[in-house]
Scaffold this motif. Structure first.
Motif, PDB file in Angstrom:
ATOM      1  N   GLU A  11       0.746  -1.355  -0.096  1.00 21.65           N
ATOM      2  CA  GLU A  11      -0.109  -0.060  -0.013  1.00 21.65           C
ATOM      3  C   GLU A  11       0.841   1.212   0.059  1.00 21.65           C
ATOM      4  O   GLU A  11       2.024   1.355   0.459  1.00 21.65           O
ATOM      5  CB  GLU A  11      -0.788   0.106   1.241  1.00 21.65           C
ATOM      6  CG  GLU A  11      -1.907  -1.259   1.285  1.00 21.65           C
ATOM      7  CD  GLU A  11      -1.482  -2.008   2.521  1.00 21.65           C
ATOM      8  OE1 GLU A  11      -2.125  -2.789   3.105  1.00 21.65           O
ATOM      9  OE2 GLU A  11      -0.022  -2.094   2.557  1.00 21.65           O
ATOM     10  N   SER A  12       0.304   2.214  -0.547  1.00 15.76           N
ATOM     11  CA  SER A  12       1.019   3.704  -0.383  1.00 15.76           C
ATOM     12  C   SER A  12      -0.120   4.833  -0.381  1.00 15.76           C
ATOM     13  O   SER A  12      -1.364   4.478  -0.970  1.00 15.76           O
ATOM     14  CB  SER A  12       1.863   3.831  -1.713  1.00 15.76           C
ATOM     15  OG  SER A  12       1.252   3.718  -2.774  1.00 15.76           O
ATOM     16  N   GLY A  13      -0.066   5.945  -0.232  1.00 14.94           N
ATOM     17  CA  GLY A  13      -0.780   7.052  -0.409  1.00 14.94           C
ATOM     18  C   GLY A  13      -1.237   7.686   0.746  1.00 14.94           C
ATOM     19  O   GLY A  13      -1.986   8.693   0.860  1.00 14.94           O
ATOM     20  N   GLY A  14      -1.081   7.028   2.009  1.00 11.63           N
ATOM     21  CA  GLY A  14      -1.523   7.611   3.220  1.00 11.63           C
ATOM     22  C   GLY A  14      -0.842   8.685   3.748  1.00 11.63           C
ATOM     23  O   GLY A  14      -0.056   9.211   2.932  1.00 11.63           O
ATOM     24  N   GLY A  15      -1.575   9.286   4.782  1.00 14.43           N
ATOM     25  CA  GLY A  15      -0.972  10.719   5.151  1.00 14.43           C
ATOM     26  C   GLY A  15      -1.723  11.314   5.972  1.00 14.43           C
ATOM     27  O   GLY A  15      -2.793  10.833   6.604  1.00 14.43           O
ATOM     28  N   LEU A  16      -1.525  12.737   6.234  1.00 12.64           N
ATOM     29  CA  LEU A  16      -2.262  13.581   7.127  1.00 12.64           C
ATOM     30  C   LEU A  16      -3.077  14.382   6.471  1.00 12.64           C
ATOM     31  O   LEU A  16      -2.588  15.007   5.331  1.00 12.64           O
ATOM     32  CB  LEU A  16      -1.374  14.251   8.031  1.00 12.64           C
ATOM     33  CG  LEU A  16      -1.858  15.438   8.841  1.00 12.64           C
ATOM     34  CD1 LEU A  16      -2.815  14.882   9.867  1.00 12.64           C
ATOM     35  CD2 LEU A  16      -0.893  16.372   9.620  1.00 12.64           C
ATOM     36  N   VAL A  17      -4.256  14.559   6.591  1.00 13.96           N
ATOM     37  CA  VAL A  17      -5.395  15.468   5.739  1.00 13.96           C
ATOM     38  C   VAL A  17      -6.363  15.901   6.554  1.00 13.96           C
ATOM     39  O   VAL A  17      -6.661  15.521   7.416  1.00 13.96           O
ATOM     40  CB  VAL A  17      -5.827  14.590   4.624  1.00 13.96           C
ATOM     41  CG1 VAL A  17      -6.885  13.460   5.376  1.00 13.96           C
ATOM     42  CG2 VAL A  17      -6.761  15.683   3.692  1.00 13.96           C
ATOM     43  N   GLN A  18      -6.502  17.294   6.389  1.00  8.03           N
ATOM     44  CA  GLN A  18      -7.734  18.025   7.130  1.00  8.03           C
ATOM     45  C   GLN A  18      -9.014  17.519   6.697  1.00  8.03           C
ATOM     46  O   GLN A  18      -9.281  16.798   5.600  1.00  8.03           O
ATOM     47  CB  GLN A  18      -7.558  19.326   6.786  1.00  8.03           C
ATOM     48  CG  GLN A  18      -6.613  20.126   7.232  1.00  8.03           C
ATOM     49  CD  GLN A  18      -6.641  21.729   6.917  1.00  8.03           C
ATOM     50  OE1 GLN A  18      -7.351  22.260   6.072  1.00  8.03           O
ATOM     51  NE2 GLN A  18      -5.662  22.458   7.643  1.00  8.03           N
ATOM     52  N   PRO A  19      -9.936  17.603   7.596  1.00 11.96           N
ATOM     53  CA  PRO A  19     -11.232  17.091   7.401  1.00 11.96           C
ATOM     54  C   PRO A  19     -11.900  17.793   6.143  1.00 11.96           C
ATOM     55  O   PRO A  19     -11.755  18.944   5.970  1.00 11.96           O
ATOM     56  CB  PRO A  19     -12.142  17.515   8.738  1.00 11.96           C
ATOM     57  CG  PRO A  19     -10.906  17.558   9.922  1.00 11.96           C
ATOM     58  CD  PRO A  19      -9.900  17.972   9.062  1.00 11.96           C
ATOM     59  N   GLY A  20     -12.663  16.960   5.386  1.00  7.23           N
ATOM     60  CA  GLY A  20     -13.218  17.203   3.967  1.00  7.23           C
ATOM     61  C   GLY A  20     -12.183  17.094   3.000  1.00  7.23           C
ATOM     62  O   GLY A  20     -12.774  17.087   1.776  1.00  7.23           O
ATOM     63  N   GLY A  21     -10.991  16.830   3.255  1.00  5.89           N
ATOM     64  CA  GLY A  21      -9.999  16.283   2.212  1.00  5.89           C
ATOM     65  C   GLY A  21     -10.156  15.244   1.463  1.00  5.89           C
ATOM     66  O   GLY A  21     -10.948  14.388   1.840  1.00  5.89           O
ATOM     67  N   SER A  22      -9.037  15.191   0.749  1.00  2.88           N
ATOM     68  CA  SER A  22      -9.059  13.684  -0.056  1.00  2.88           C
ATOM     69  C   SER A  22      -7.690  13.077  -0.066  1.00  2.88           C
ATOM     70  O   SER A  22      -6.703  13.887   0.275  1.00  2.88           O
ATOM     71  CB  SER A  22      -9.536  14.005  -1.409  1.00  2.88           C
ATOM     72  OG  SER A  22     -10.888  14.456  -1.644  1.00  2.88           O
ATOM     73  N   LEU A  23      -7.723  11.726  -0.178  1.00  2.62           N
ATOM     74  CA  LEU A  23      -6.326  11.029  -0.518  1.00  2.62           C
ATOM     75  C   LEU A  23      -6.900   9.805  -1.381  1.00  2.62           C
ATOM     76  O   LEU A  23      -8.011   9.448  -1.476  1.00  2.62           O
ATOM     77  CB  LEU A  23      -6.062  10.525   1.010  1.00  2.62           C
ATOM     78  CG  LEU A  23      -5.372  11.390   1.893  1.00  2.62           C
ATOM     79  CD1 LEU A  23      -4.850  10.496   3.248  1.00  2.62           C
ATOM     80  CD2 LEU A  23      -3.935  11.923   1.335  1.00  2.62           C
ATOM     81  N   ARG A  24      -5.807   9.430  -2.044  1.00  3.35           N
ATOM     82  CA  ARG A  24      -6.183   8.215  -2.841  1.00  3.35           C
ATOM     83  C   ARG A  24      -4.850   7.128  -2.407  1.00  3.35           C
ATOM     84  O   ARG A  24      -3.708   7.371  -2.541  1.00  3.35           O
ATOM     85  CB  ARG A  24      -5.865   8.548  -4.532  1.00  3.35           C
ATOM     86  CG  ARG A  24      -6.149   7.353  -5.194  1.00  3.35           C
ATOM     87  CD  ARG A  24      -6.253   7.443  -6.728  1.00  3.35           C
ATOM     88  NE  ARG A  24      -4.768   7.575  -7.237  1.00  3.35           N
ATOM     89  CZ  ARG A  24      -4.675   7.143  -8.405  1.00  3.35           C
ATOM     90  NH1 ARG A  24      -5.478   6.975  -9.608  1.00  3.35           N
ATOM     91  NH2 ARG A  24      -3.295   7.098  -8.875  1.00  3.35           N
ATOM     92  N   LEU A  25      -5.484   6.183  -1.946  1.00  2.00           N
ATOM     93  CA  LEU A  25      -4.591   5.009  -1.638  1.00  2.00           C
ATOM     94  C   LEU A  25      -4.461   4.026  -2.916  1.00  2.00           C
ATOM     95  O   LEU A  25      -5.383   4.038  -3.769  1.00  2.00           O
ATOM     96  CB  LEU A  25      -5.191   4.027  -0.435  1.00  2.00           C
ATOM     97  CG  LEU A  25      -5.398   4.986   0.647  1.00  2.00           C
ATOM     98  CD1 LEU A  25      -6.149   4.128   1.957  1.00  2.00           C
ATOM     99  CD2 LEU A  25      -4.333   5.754   1.259  1.00  2.00           C
TER     100      LEU A  25
END
Length: 128
Positions: A6-20
């Motif tokens: 897996e990759s793509g994790g991290g710290l994001v603010q509420p309402g934000g987006s991430l793609r794993l």
């Protein structure tokens, strides 16, 4: 050798987006039941989303329906989890999983015990 990374994790603010992303090696994702799970501190591992190996149908936990999208890229032998409108309660370690057998009972699709192959996980933290 079967491997999921897996990759793509991290710290994001509420309402934000991430793609794993989850890169597979040693087998072909298209022929496996695949899924994403997550585990928050002090909680059991829970199913988030999965794809059927028989017809490509996608499934989502109620808590993420409408916000998360699972997909796979056959050419790259990689699966993805697009996460939008993230909430603090989405904070967890996210794991991808795969199994050569399709679920025999529908409820097993989100049961971690069904899946034989697992990645090591990637941390997702949603916080302001």
């Amino acid at each position: 050798q079967v491997q999921l990374v897996e990759s793509g994790g991290g710290l994001v603010q509420p309402g934000g987006s991430l793609r794993l992303s989850c890169a597979a090696s040693g087998f072909t994702l298209d022929y496996y039941a695949i899924g994403w799970f997550r585990q928050a501190p002090g909680k059991e591992r829970e199913g988030v989303s999965c794809i059927s190996s028989s017809d490509g149908s996608t499934y989502y936990a109620d808590s993420v329906k409408g916000r998360f999208t699972i997909s796979r890229d056959s050419a790259k032998n990689t699966m993805y989890l697009q996460m939008n409108s993230l909430k603090p309660e989405d904070t967890a370690v996210y794991y991808c999983a795969a199994d050569p057998l399709e679920w025999t009972i529908a409820t097993m699709k989100f049961n971690p015990s069904w899946y034989d192959y697992w990645g090591r996980g990637t941390q997702v933290t949603v916080s302001s």
